[in-house]
Design a protein around this motif. Structure first.
Motif, PDB file in Angstrom:
ATOM      1  N   VAL A 186       0.839  -1.206   0.000  1.00 19.07           N
ATOM      2  CA  VAL A 186       0.000   0.000   0.000  1.00 19.07           C
ATOM      3  C   VAL A 186       0.871   1.252   0.000  1.00 19.07           C
ATOM      4  O   VAL A 186       0.587   2.234  -0.690  1.00 19.07           O
ATOM      5  CB  VAL A 186      -0.961  -0.002   1.197  1.00 19.07           C
ATOM      6  CG1 VAL A 186      -1.863   1.221   1.165  1.00 19.07           C
ATOM      7  CG2 VAL A 186      -1.801  -1.275   1.199  1.00 19.07           C
ATOM      8  N   PHE A 187       1.958   1.214   0.773  1.00 14.27           N
ATOM      9  CA  PHE A 187       2.882   2.344   0.785  1.00 14.27           C
ATOM     10  C   PHE A 187       3.373   2.664  -0.620  1.00 14.27           C
ATOM     11  O   PHE A 187       3.453   3.834  -1.010  1.00 14.27           O
ATOM     12  CB  PHE A 187       4.077   2.042   1.694  1.00 14.27           C
ATOM     13  CG  PHE A 187       5.170   3.061   1.603  1.00 14.27           C
ATOM     14  CD1 PHE A 187       5.096   4.253   2.310  1.00 14.27           C
ATOM     15  CD2 PHE A 187       6.284   2.841   0.782  1.00 14.27           C
ATOM     16  CE1 PHE A 187       6.097   5.210   2.200  1.00 14.27           C
ATOM     17  CE2 PHE A 187       7.285   3.787   0.685  1.00 14.27           C
ATOM     18  CZ  PHE A 187       7.204   4.974   1.389  1.00 14.27           C
ATOM     19  N   GLY A 188       3.713   1.638  -1.394  1.00 14.03           N
ATOM     20  CA  GLY A 188       4.218   1.873  -2.745  1.00 14.03           C
ATOM     21  C   GLY A 188       3.253   2.673  -3.592  1.00 14.03           C
ATOM     22  O   GLY A 188       3.662   3.570  -4.351  1.00 14.03           O
ATOM     23  N   LEU A 202      -5.235  12.310   0.001  1.00  7.72           N
ATOM     24  CA  LEU A 202      -5.783  12.080   1.335  1.00  7.72           C
ATOM     25  C   LEU A 202      -5.904  13.381   2.108  1.00  7.72           C
ATOM     26  O   LEU A 202      -5.120  14.309   1.910  1.00  7.72           O
ATOM     27  CB  LEU A 202      -4.866  11.125   2.115  1.00  7.72           C
ATOM     28  CG  LEU A 202      -4.592   9.762   1.500  1.00  7.72           C
ATOM     29  CD1 LEU A 202      -3.475   9.059   2.268  1.00  7.72           C
ATOM     30  CD2 LEU A 202      -5.851   8.905   1.482  1.00  7.72           C
ATOM     31  N   ASP A 203      -6.866  13.432   3.028  1.00  2.61           N
ATOM     32  CA  ASP A 203      -6.919  14.525   3.990  1.00  2.61           C
ATOM     33  C   ASP A 203      -5.804  14.340   5.011  1.00  2.61           C
ATOM     34  O   ASP A 203      -5.428  13.208   5.346  1.00  2.61           O
ATOM     35  CB  ASP A 203      -8.270  14.526   4.725  1.00  2.61           C
ATOM     36  CG  ASP A 203      -9.406  15.009   3.838  1.00  2.61           C
ATOM     37  OD1 ASP A 203      -9.169  15.909   3.011  1.00  2.61           O
ATOM     38  OD2 ASP A 203     -10.514  14.467   3.975  1.00  2.61           O
ATOM     39  N   HIS A 204      -5.291  15.423   5.547  1.00  2.00           N
ATOM     40  CA  HIS A 204      -4.163  15.333   6.472  1.00  2.00           C
ATOM     41  C   HIS A 204      -4.535  14.711   7.814  1.00  2.00           C
ATOM     42  O   HIS A 204      -3.653  14.229   8.538  1.00  2.00           O
ATOM     43  CB  HIS A 204      -3.538  16.715   6.682  1.00  2.00           C
ATOM     44  CG  HIS A 204      -2.818  17.214   5.467  1.00  2.00           C
ATOM     45  ND1 HIS A 204      -1.782  16.528   4.882  1.00  2.00           N
ATOM     46  CD2 HIS A 204      -3.004  18.325   4.718  1.00  2.00           C
ATOM     47  CE1 HIS A 204      -1.336  17.185   3.820  1.00  2.00           C
ATOM     48  NE2 HIS A 204      -2.064  18.275   3.695  1.00  2.00           N
ATOM     49  N   TRP A 211      -0.521   6.920   8.971  1.00  6.54           N
ATOM     50  CA  TRP A 211       0.231   5.682   8.744  1.00  6.54           C
ATOM     51  C   TRP A 211       1.295   5.882   7.647  1.00  6.54           C
ATOM     52  O   TRP A 211       2.423   5.422   7.785  1.00  6.54           O
ATOM     53  CB  TRP A 211      -0.741   4.575   8.341  1.00  6.54           C
ATOM     54  CG  TRP A 211      -0.115   3.389   7.685  1.00  6.54           C
ATOM     55  CD1 TRP A 211       0.439   2.302   8.294  1.00  6.54           C
ATOM     56  CD2 TRP A 211       0.036   3.174   6.280  1.00  6.54           C
ATOM     57  NE1 TRP A 211       0.919   1.411   7.354  1.00  6.54           N
ATOM     58  CE2 TRP A 211       0.688   1.929   6.109  1.00  6.54           C
ATOM     59  CE3 TRP A 211      -0.317   3.911   5.144  1.00  6.54           C
ATOM     60  CZ2 TRP A 211       0.983   1.412   4.849  1.00  6.54           C
ATOM     61  CZ3 TRP A 211      -0.025   3.404   3.898  1.00  6.54           C
ATOM     62  CH2 TRP A 211       0.629   2.171   3.760  1.00  6.54           C
ATOM     63  N   PHE A 212       0.913   6.560   6.576  1.00  4.88           N
ATOM     64  CA  PHE A 212       1.841   6.788   5.471  1.00  4.88           C
ATOM     65  C   PHE A 212       3.057   7.574   5.938  1.00  4.88           C
ATOM     66  O   PHE A 212       4.202   7.265   5.577  1.00  4.88           O
ATOM     67  CB  PHE A 212       1.119   7.531   4.341  1.00  4.88           C
ATOM     68  CG  PHE A 212       1.984   7.804   3.138  1.00  4.88           C
ATOM     69  CD1 PHE A 212       2.600   6.779   2.450  1.00  4.88           C
ATOM     70  CD2 PHE A 212       2.176   9.105   2.693  1.00  4.88           C
ATOM     71  CE1 PHE A 212       3.391   7.029   1.335  1.00  4.88           C
ATOM     72  CE2 PHE A 212       2.966   9.365   1.591  1.00  4.88           C
ATOM     73  CZ  PHE A 212       3.572   8.326   0.906  1.00  4.88           C
ATOM     74  N   ARG A 213       2.841   8.564   6.788  1.00  2.00           N
ATOM     75  CA  ARG A 213       3.971   9.341   7.302  1.00  2.00           C
ATOM     76  C   ARG A 213       4.865   8.483   8.205  1.00  2.00           C
ATOM     77  O   ARG A 213       6.087   8.665   8.218  1.00  2.00           O
ATOM     78  CB  ARG A 213       3.465  10.591   8.032  1.00  2.00           C
ATOM     79  CG  ARG A 213       3.008  11.684   7.049  1.00  2.00           C
ATOM     80  CD  ARG A 213       2.622  12.987   7.732  1.00  2.00           C
ATOM     81  NE  ARG A 213       1.203  13.024   8.020  1.00  2.00           N
ATOM     82  CZ  ARG A 213       0.675  13.060   9.211  1.00  2.00           C
ATOM     83  NH1 ARG A 213       1.465  13.039  10.284  1.00  2.00           N
ATOM     84  NH2 ARG A 213      -0.623  13.119   9.386  1.00  2.00           N
TER      85      ARG A 213
END
Length: 230
Positions: A186-188, A202-204, A211-213
């Motif tokens: 998913v990160f990719g 995405l909204d912040h 999760w992405f951060r």
């Protein structure tokens, strides 16, 4: 021995953007393996490892070349069993297969719509005609017209991520308390968008963005070390 990873780039070799190459990079880092990236453009892929694959990533690990991000993860899991696991067992492999299919069916089509024109603008002069003709044939319209529709689909895309959002609201990673290869799949997809386009998917305050951060900061900031598109 250092593993070689053929990594997709455009005009700027410092901006690798392929979602599948990012999966492989995160898997290599997760295993704690030394690797070197070999910047590769679309029209160079046919020469990679004597034409092993029509796509990248491809790795060269000693006397073995492996293509496809999932196959690379399986190879690393089998070849380096003493290092941190990417799957946590056979059940984790099955889960990762599901996550890969879900990501490609649910996330990739809209992300393509949102960023394809930005990716086109990243290509060097030699690859521009190839990218336009191949993508327009696949998508059935001009690249400019594809990306013009992204605002209309953004709300539905964000809603489609609710299973992911709900999961991440009660555990820090798809793998549980720590990331597994399912997270890197998913990160990719999101890193692909982050590096290629300034368009906000995405909204912040979205748990997915949080999760992405976290994932961007993994392995000494491997993902964060490549700047976001401005």
């Amino acid at each position: 021995m250092t593993i070689l990873l053929y990594d997709l780039v455009g005009r700027d070799e410092k901006l690798p953007y392929s979602p599948h190459c990012w999966k492989a990079k995160m898997a290599l880092a997760h295993k704690g393996l030394a690797f070197e990236t070999l910047p590769t453009r679309f029209l160079d892929i046919a020469q990679v490892e004597n034409g092993l694959s029509k796509t990248v990533p491809v790795i060269r690990d000693g006397d073995r070349a492996v293509a496809d991000s999932f196959a690379i993860a399986l190879h690393l899991e089998g070849a380096y069993p003493d290092r941190p696991t990417l799957f946590g067992g056979e059940g984790g492999k099955a889960m990762a297969r599901f996550v890969e299919r879900w990501t490609q069916i649910t996330m990739h089509p809209f992300i393509t719509t949102a960023i394809v024109f930005d990716i086109f603008q990243m290509q060097d002069e030699r690859n521009v005609p190839y990218f336009r003709s191949s993508r327009e044939a696949r998508l059935g319209k001009r690249l400019e017209d594809v990306s013009a529709a992204r605002d209309a689909g953004l709300g539905a895309f964000r809603a489609s991520l609710e299973p992911l959002r709900s999961t991440l609201s009660y555990q820090p990673y798809l793998g549980g308390h720590s990331p597994l290869f399912a997270d890197y799949i998913v990160f990719g997809a999101l890193q692909w968008a982050r590096v290629s386009s300034p368009y906000s998917l995405l909204d912040h305050d979205d748990p997915i963005d949080e999760w992405f951060r976290r994932c961007l900061g993994l392995f000494g900031g491997l993902g964060a070390g490549v700047p976001a598109a401005a």
